[in-house]
Write an enzyme that holds these catalytic residues in place. Structure first.
Site, PDB file in Angstrom:
ATOM      1  N   ASP A 204      -2.100   6.002  -4.870  1.00  0.00           N
ATOM      2  CA  ASP A 204      -2.375   5.059  -3.787  1.00  0.00           C
ATOM      3  C   ASP A 204      -2.749   3.682  -4.321  1.00  0.00           C
ATOM      4  O   ASP A 204      -3.880   3.454  -4.761  1.00  0.00           O
ATOM      5  CB  ASP A 204      -3.503   5.623  -2.919  1.00  0.00           C
ATOM      6  CG  ASP A 204      -3.803   4.759  -1.703  1.00  0.00           C
ATOM      7  OD1 ASP A 204      -3.128   3.743  -1.509  1.00  0.00           O
ATOM      8  OD2 ASP A 204      -4.722   5.115  -0.946  1.00  0.00           O
TER       9      ASP A 204
ATOM     10  N   ASP B 130       0.809  -1.206   0.000  1.00  0.00           N
ATOM     11  CA  ASP B 130       0.000   0.000   0.000  1.00  0.00           C
ATOM     12  C   ASP B 130       0.845   1.259   0.000  1.00  0.00           C
ATOM     13  O   ASP B 130       1.473   1.608   0.996  1.00  0.00           O
ATOM     14  CB  ASP B 130      -0.902  -0.037   1.242  1.00  0.00           C
ATOM     15  CG  ASP B 130      -1.785   1.179   1.375  1.00  0.00           C
ATOM     16  OD1 ASP B 130      -2.056   1.828   0.344  1.00  0.00           O
ATOM     17  OD2 ASP B 130      -2.212   1.485   2.501  1.00  0.00           O
TER      18      ASP B 130
END
Length: 389
Positions: free
Chosen positions: A281, A99
């Protein structure tokens, strides 16, 4: 981060890696993605995070002496991407979500009574485990949470051995984690947003310990309609995973994220909106725009508001023009097939949504169509069209 923890909130010239972990993409014909949940998690993830500006345009070399490759699974039609890391000696294997929208590394552990649906790290079975003892706790805006203690152990990340890596051993996690296939999350954001201040991320340690020559990692996120999969390549990038030349985009990391300036977005050749700030992201499924931008985009695509952060859009991709992002004078595409995220019996949900935030979250809808090389040292990113575009 879509972590579903990732989204709990709610991605050298041909390089040979020292280790290549491969997985088979499994598809569930009965599964239907949930765009509403993806938007809610992304919105909650960033609700309390500031985002400022401070660009550094310096350059860096892209050669690497050593790289580590981790293949990732494209879970349930591009919902999230996860790969395997090994922790301890003898090594214990865990599925983690990589992530770029967070910076903590934590996994389920045997001290966790609510982690029984996951593989759990057992500190007593590792000869290289070292106790830290500091407590960590993560609370997400949608009510999801986890907590535990910190420990240190050797981490095998695609063949790269990181000794004495600090990570979180989950002692408790909320029920919403139970259905997620991942055992934890490995954050690839900057260390200023780690839950416990002063903790160095795995990427920090690979750079400082000179385990990789270049302070970079290349990300390829596959698309389910093209067999999915993907790769995170630490210390280098894979020229075989993109088309054309990489374009350098300055990054603002002042808030701990991979922040970029978007010059404009267009529907085909028609301008929809001018400049805005965004965060790259890998842990957020969709493109999530501030309300004002999203409504302009919805109007352009004749999409209707579902009143839950999502839009209904045409199910006929041939009637949709690609969404074009302009950054640093160059254009990057999200093709029409990716503008349809969720297909139901009589309608489709768009691959973009809206939030109350004042910046955009540039999630997997964009990243699965564009290869990105993240340079932590400069910082900047280099982007080119993915082979799956």
């Amino acid at each position: 981060m879509k972590f579903s923890l990732t989204c709990i909130s709610l991605f050298l010239v041909s390089v040979t890696a020292s280790s290549d972990l491969s997985f088979t993409l499994e598809k569930n014909s009965h599964y239907k993605p949930n765009a509403k949940r993806a938007v809610l998690r992304a919105n909650a993830k960033y609700s309390s995070k500031p985002f400022a500006t401070n660009h550094d345009n310096s350059s860096n070399t892209m050669s690497a002496l050593k790289t580590g490759s981790v293949s990732v699974v494209d879970h349930l039609y591009d919902i999230e991407y996860y790969g395997t890391v090994k922790v301890g000696n003898p090594p214990q294997k865990f599925k983690v979500n990589f992530d770029t929208g967070s910076s903590d590394f934590w996994i389920a552990s045997t001290i966790c009574s609510t982690c029984k649906s996951h593989t759990r790290y057992n500190a007593t079975e590792s000869t290289t485990y070292k106790k830290d003892g500091r407590r960590w706790e993560i609370q997400y805006g949608d009510g999801s949470h986890a907590n535990g203690i910190l420990g240190r152990d050797t981490i095998n990340l695609g063949g790269i051995m990181i000794k004495n890596q600090t990570f979180g051993l989950a002692k408790l996690q909320s029920q919403s984690f139970a259905a997620d296939p991942v055992d934890g999350l490995l954050g690839l954001g900057f260390n200023k947003i780690t839950t416990v201040k002063g903790v160095q991320t795995p990427m920090d340690n690979m750079i400082s310990k000179k385990l990789i020559k270049s302070p970079i990692f290349g990300v390829h996120l596959g698309k389910a309609i093209k067999n999915g999969g993907g790769e995170f390549l630490f210390g280098g990038y894979n020229k075989k995973k993109f088309k054309g030349s990489l374009v350098t985009i300055p990054v603002d990391n002042s808030a701990g994220f991979w922040g970029v300036d978007v010059d404009s977005i267009k529907m085909g050749t028609k301008k929809v909106h001018g400049s805005f700030k965004g965060i790259l992201d890998t842990g957020t499924t969709l493109l999530v725009f501030p309300d004002s931008i999203a409504r302009k985009l919805a109007k352009a695509y004749k999409a209707s508001d579902n009143m839950d952060g999502t839009f209904t859009i045409s199910c006929d991709a041939s009637k949709l023009k690609p969404l074009m992002f302009s950054m640093n004078g160059k254009t990057f595409k999200v093709p029409s097939d990716s503008l349809i995220f969720e297909r139901n019996d009589t309608y489709c949900v768009a691959g973009f949504g809206y939030s109350h935030l004042d910046f955009s979250i540039i999630g997997d809808t964009f990243l699965k169509n564009n290869y990105v090389v993240y340079n932590q040292k400069v910082p900047n990113v280099r982007i080119a069209a993915s082979i799956d575009q």
